[in-house]
Write a protein that holds these residues in place. Structure first.
Motif, mmCIF file in Angstrom:
data_model
loop_
_atom_site.group_PDB
_atom_site.id
_atom_site.type_symbol
_atom_site.label_atom_id
_atom_site.label_comp_id
_atom_site.label_asym_id
_atom_site.label_seq_id
_atom_site.Cartn_x
_atom_site.Cartn_y
_atom_site.Cartn_z
ATOM 1 N N SER A 14 -9.126 6.116 -2.719
ATOM 2 C CA SER A 14 -7.885 5.945 -1.920
ATOM 3 C C SER A 14 -6.702 6.507 -2.710
ATOM 4 O O SER A 14 -5.734 5.799 -3.008
ATOM 5 C CB SER A 14 -7.641 4.471 -1.609
ATOM 6 O OG SER A 14 -8.696 3.945 -0.870
ATOM 7 N N SER A 44 -2.268 9.643 6.535
ATOM 8 C CA SER A 44 -2.735 10.531 5.475
ATOM 9 C C SER A 44 -3.777 9.843 4.615
ATOM 10 O O SER A 44 -4.754 10.450 4.197
ATOM 11 C CB SER A 44 -1.565 10.962 4.604
ATOM 12 O OG SER A 44 -2.028 11.648 3.473
ATOM 13 N N SER A 45 -3.553 8.555 4.327
ATOM 14 C CA SER A 45 -4.467 7.790 3.491
ATOM 15 C C SER A 45 -4.283 6.317 3.820
ATOM 16 O O SER A 45 -3.243 5.920 4.349
ATOM 17 C CB SER A 45 -4.169 8.051 2.015
ATOM 18 O OG SER A 45 -5.052 7.331 1.175
ATOM 19 N N CYS A 46 -5.289 5.517 3.517
ATOM 20 C CA CYS A 46 -5.166 4.082 3.748
ATOM 21 C C CYS A 46 -6.031 3.339 2.742
ATOM 22 O O CYS A 46 -6.995 3.884 2.201
ATOM 23 C CB CYS A 46 -5.563 3.714 5.177
ATOM 24 S SG CYS A 46 -7.236 4.195 5.640
ATOM 25 N N SER A 57 -8.053 8.220 7.961
ATOM 26 C CA SER A 57 -7.101 9.328 7.839
ATOM 27 C C SER A 57 -7.152 10.215 9.067
ATOM 28 O O SER A 57 -8.176 10.314 9.749
ATOM 29 C CB SER A 57 -7.386 10.150 6.581
ATOM 30 O OG SER A 57 -8.673 10.700 6.641
ATOM 31 N N TYR A 81 1.893 12.424 -6.002
ATOM 32 C CA TYR A 81 0.471 12.741 -5.834
ATOM 33 C C TYR A 81 0.109 14.046 -6.546
ATOM 34 O O TYR A 81 -0.940 14.159 -7.175
ATOM 35 C CB TYR A 81 0.104 12.842 -4.349
ATOM 36 C CG TYR A 81 0.582 11.666 -3.528
ATOM 37 C CD1 TYR A 81 0.618 10.380 -4.067
ATOM 38 C CD2 TYR A 81 1.015 11.831 -2.224
ATOM 39 C CE1 TYR A 81 1.072 9.300 -3.320
ATOM 40 C CE2 TYR A 81 1.465 10.760 -1.466
ATOM 41 C CZ TYR A 81 1.495 9.497 -2.021
ATOM 42 O OH TYR A 81 1.944 8.441 -1.280
ATOM 43 N N GLN A 346 -4.503 18.138 4.441
ATOM 44 C CA GLN A 346 -4.266 16.698 4.531
ATOM 45 C C GLN A 346 -3.140 16.202 3.629
ATOM 46 O O GLN A 346 -2.519 15.196 3.914
ATOM 47 C CB GLN A 346 -5.540 15.937 4.191
ATOM 48 C CG GLN A 346 -6.053 16.226 2.797
ATOM 49 C CD GLN A 346 -6.259 14.976 1.978
ATOM 50 O OE1 GLN A 346 -6.257 13.891 2.494
ATOM 51 N NE2 GLN A 346 -6.438 15.139 0.696
#
Length: 394
Positions: A14, A44-46, A57, A81, A346
């Motif tokens: 993640s 986008s992310s979880c 996503s 990131y 992504q």
């Protein structure tokens, strides 16, 4: 005799959520969704806590919030990131002889041959602990005889674990897993296999290869090999192409800001389209200006990993303001996108809306079918840019 390969697949768990939790520990243990606006954004992310409610996503954020109403929704800090990805890459680069970075948070490492002197599993374990220690990010790995089984081992080891599938144990490891666990297997292929009673990889292992070829064509061979843990694909070194660039020499010197900006827009569109086609992302942009007396200046800037011109174009325009002495006419202008890595679009999902993503996909399809610059921004159309010769640098 076949050489026994030792392939390690590493995946940061993640990734975006883990980076956010480093800066805000109160997020640990909570359902977190990173994406664009709730109205029109996409996930986008979880976190794993949000995934338990069916969030994933690329799902519209509004749908994710309905599934998990108590989730904390963050817009995302893509600069963080990019920096975290660079940190992990540097640790891996300094620790192993051969690796491939396949996205901002995923790597393959080839330790084949090192087993003569070292314990390969111990090397991978030490590397994982080093990444955790130096970055504070959770990370998982799988080790096996090929890339596919190594990746599937990583997925079984998550979150924050490790798993070694020894040589000869591939089929036993794969057999109980659902066929949907095979990387790259589409939903339609799965549905077709369900019709023949093939639900687990063990079912696929027992299916005659001739039958699979008759039903799925060439993909039948691929399926049979994946089910048996056969994968000879090589690790492609990280040090492939590092930059993509283009430049243009004017027939007569130019000192009009609008003309220079428009040509930069056109070049940036062209380069970002090439990045997306090759599944690449850039984390550094630069422009080059050559004046009438051949004096040359460059200006560069680190950027979040991206292949989207709506992010790149404002940056390139800003570099022009910094680099260009507006009293001097320009002979040549160029754009370079560098520090490339393999990775999908992504990384931009958390700051784009669904319409923006669909727009890029549509533009790329049209330009691929009918040629570059068939469709582009109006600014790029004002300049005759079809005579550009973009070139790649290794």
């Amino acid at each position: 005799m076949d050489v026994k390969r030792h392939i390690v697949h590493i995946d940061l768990d993640s990734f975006f959520v883990s980076v956010e939790r480093k800066f805000d520990p109160s997020l640990i243990g909570k359902a977190v969704i990173i994406g664009g606006s709730v109205d029109r954004g996409v996930v986008s992310s979880c976190s794993y806590e949000a995934r338990a409610y069916g969030v994933h996503s690329a799902m519209p954020t509004r749908q994710a919030v309905k599934l998990c109403p108590h989730a904390i929704v963050l817009h995302g800090s893509h600069g963080r990131y990019s920096e975290a990805s660079r940190e992990v890459t540097q640790i891996i680069h300094d620790s192993v002889p051969l690796y491939q970075k396949t996205s901002v948070d995923e790597f393959y490492i080839d330790l084949t041959g090192m087993e003569r002197f070292y314990d390969c599993y111990q090397i991978a374990s030490n590397l994982r602990q080093k990444v955790i220690r130096e970055t504070g990010l959770p990370i998982s790995f799988g080790m096996a005889s090929g890339k596919t089984v190594a990746k599937m081992a990583t997925n079984q080891a998550k979150p924050n674990g490790q798993l070694y599938i020894k040589h000869g144990e591939e089929r036993a490891f794969l057999a109980p897993l659902p066929i949907g666990k095979i990387p790259g297997l589409g939903e339609s292929t799965c549905q077709k296999m369900y019709q023949y009673g093939i639900e687990r990889i063990g079912d696929l292992q027992r299916t005659n290869i001739r039958f699979l070829e008759a039903v799925f064509g060439k993909a039948g061979t691929y399926l049979w090999e994946k089910a048996h843990g056969i994968d000879h694909s090589e690790i492609i070194p990280h040090s492939d192409r590092k930059s993509i660039s283009t430049e243009h020499t004017f027939g007569s010197n130019v000192n009009d800001p609008r003309t220079l900006e428009n040509i930069l827009v056109s070049m940036t569109e062209e380069l970002s389209g090439k990045l997306r086609r090759e599944n690449k992302l850039s984390s550094c942009m630069a422009i080059k200006i050559r004046y009438a007396n051949f004096e040359t200046h460059t200006q560069q800037q680190k950027i979040p990993l991206t292949a989207a011109e709506h992010i790149l174009i404002p940056g390139v325009k800003n570099l022009l303001k910094k680099a260009w002495n507006q009293h001097r006419p320009v002979r040549l202008i160029g754009v370079r996108l560098s520090d490339l890595c393999t990775g999908s679009y992504q990384i931009n999902l958390f700051e784009d809306n669904e319409e923006q993503i669909r727009l890029y996909q549509a533009m790329d399809r049209i330009n691929f079918k009918f040629g570059d610059k068939t469709i582009c921004r109006a600014a790029g159309m004002e300049i005759g840019t079809r005579n550009f010769n973009p070139f790649m640098k290794g």
